[in-house]
Design a protein around this motif. Structure first.
Motif, PDB file in Angstrom:
ATOM      1  N   LEU A 150       0.817  -1.213   0.000  1.00  0.00           N
ATOM      2  CA  LEU A 150       0.000   0.000   0.000  1.00  0.00           C
ATOM      3  C   LEU A 150       0.850   1.261   0.000  1.00  0.00           C
ATOM      4  O   LEU A 150       0.554   2.231  -0.691  1.00  0.00           O
ATOM      5  CB  LEU A 150      -0.927   0.004   1.216  1.00  0.00           C
ATOM      6  CG  LEU A 150      -2.236  -0.764   1.097  1.00  0.00           C
ATOM      7  CD1 LEU A 150      -3.031  -0.637   2.383  1.00  0.00           C
ATOM      8  CD2 LEU A 150      -3.057  -0.274  -0.079  1.00  0.00           C
ATOM      9  N   SER A 151       1.914   1.240   0.787  1.00  0.00           N
ATOM     10  CA  SER A 151       2.776   2.418   0.862  1.00  0.00           C
ATOM     11  C   SER A 151       3.411   2.718  -0.489  1.00  0.00           C
ATOM     12  O   SER A 151       3.482   3.886  -0.912  1.00  0.00           O
ATOM     13  CB  SER A 151       3.863   2.189   1.921  1.00  0.00           C
ATOM     14  OG  SER A 151       4.692   3.318   2.046  1.00  0.00           O
ATOM     15  N   SER A 152       3.833   1.700  -1.189  1.00  0.00           N
ATOM     16  CA  SER A 152       4.415   1.893  -2.524  1.00  0.00           C
ATOM     17  C   SER A 152       3.367   2.415  -3.501  1.00  0.00           C
ATOM     18  O   SER A 152       3.654   3.284  -4.340  1.00  0.00           O
ATOM     19  CB  SER A 152       5.003   0.578  -3.031  1.00  0.00           C
ATOM     20  OG  SER A 152       6.082   0.156  -2.212  1.00  0.00           O
ATOM     21  N   ALA A 153       2.133   1.891  -3.385  1.00  0.00           N
ATOM     22  CA  ALA A 153       1.064   2.352  -4.264  1.00  0.00           C
ATOM     23  C   ALA A 153       0.698   3.798  -3.976  1.00  0.00           C
ATOM     24  O   ALA A 153       0.426   4.578  -4.892  1.00  0.00           O
ATOM     25  CB  ALA A 153      -0.162   1.449  -4.106  1.00  0.00           C
ATOM     26  N   VAL A 154       0.683   4.177  -2.699  1.00  0.00           N
ATOM     27  CA  VAL A 154       0.418   5.560  -2.308  1.00  0.00           C
ATOM     28  C   VAL A 154       1.456   6.485  -2.939  1.00  0.00           C
ATOM     29  O   VAL A 154       1.135   7.548  -3.479  1.00  0.00           O
ATOM     30  CB  VAL A 154       0.413   5.698  -0.769  1.00  0.00           C
ATOM     31  CG1 VAL A 154       0.561   7.156  -0.338  1.00  0.00           C
ATOM     32  CG2 VAL A 154      -0.866   5.116  -0.189  1.00  0.00           C
TER      33      VAL A 154
END
Length: 302
Positions: free
Chosen positions: A96-100
């Protein structure tokens, strides 16, 4: 606020369900991140186990809230279960952090826990306190470190170190209410370990506050302003259900029943206070354990 879009992973859990309801009640659009085929336009698919997630699905999203994680008290701690606790938190957070970061989402609100501090005894800790020792403390450190891609890309990231969330709908209180109502409530060990609690209502209100309050970032303790010892909690719970609480479960019995979790999750605790929240102007609806338990155990209309 109908043009505000909040994406949530872990939306079907106890806190996630309450958060979805609260967001929709204020006309915010909720985009649920789910592990199955989406059933409507307000759901998007991901498979955090394989890292499968299309960052473009977060286009136009104002904030992502990540509440993923297997409950630490679901099973006796075996090596396999401890690995599942890590796998259900760290990998999904990295995805999720990478997608954010890739999608340019400005805000990431990520779950964590007061277990970060280890067993603090009677020492009061706020968000400036260092990490403690033990499996849970290391788990929380690694969990929080997984938000680095979003932080490094300039997103505002808040890691929410939650205490025991009190609601009779589930969680620890849901399990305890029946026992206490039968007069079987008991303090654990010597009862001097601290239990940093927060009502479900204030937990959800604090998450909403973190989403919208631009000045809040980094670690944030989601705990009530007055943590209590296990003995104080036990007495307060007895008063809430009008039952005596004279009994005590010795430490050796808890260790025999729960193994390693007994020492970290039942016989240890954190005297954690919500310094960051209060400094930012957040006001609790339930300031004492008595208020929180009275609200949680009160008969509900309908």
């Amino acid at each position: 606020m109908s043009d505000t879009v909040i994406a949530i992973a872990g939306s079907s859990g106890l806190i996630g369900s309450a958060l979805v309801y609260a967001l929709r009640a204020t006309d915010r659009r909720v985009l649920r991140i789910v592990r199955r085929a989406p059933s409507n336009a307000d759901e998007v698919f991901w498979n955090p186990d394989t890292g499968e997630f299309d960052p473009s699905t977060l286009s136009g999203v104002d904030a992502v809230v990540n509440l993923c994680g297997v409950n630490v008290a679901d099973k006796r701690w075996s090596g396999a279960f401890k690995q599942s606790l890590r796998d259900s938190r760290i990998g999904p957070t990295e995805v999720l952090s990478s997608a954010v970061a890739e999608a340019g989402v400005p805000v990431l609100i990520n779950a964590s826990a007061v277990g970060y501090y280890g067993d603090t005894g009677s020492r009061t800790v706020d968000e400036t306190a260092p990490a403690g020792a033990g499996f849970l403390a290391q788990l929380c450190q690694d969990w929080e470190a997984a938000v680095a891609p979003a932080e490094n890309d300039g997103a505002r990231v808040a890691t929410l170190r939650s205490g025991l969330v009190l609601t009779e709908a589930g969680g620890v209180l849901g399990r305890l209410k029946t026992l206490f109502s039968l007069g079987l409530g008991a303090r654990l060990g010597n009862g001097r370990q601290y239990m940093p609690w927060i009502s479900l209502e204030d937990e959800v209100r604090a998450i909403l506050f973190a989403i919208t309050h631009d000045g809040l970032s980094g670690p944030v303790n989601l705990t009530g302003p007055a943590p209590v010892t296990n003995a104080e909690f036990t007495a307060a719970m007895g008063r809430a259900v009008n039952r005596p609480t004279p009994m005590m479960v010795p430490g050796f019995a808890l260790r025999a029943a729960f193994g390693e979790f007994a020492d970290e999750g039942l016989l240890g605790g954190q005297r954690a206070i919500p310094a960051a929240l209060e400094r930012s102007g957040f006001e609790f609806h339930h300031n004492t354990i008595g208020e929180a338990l009275a609200f949680a155990t009160a008969p509900k209309a309908g």
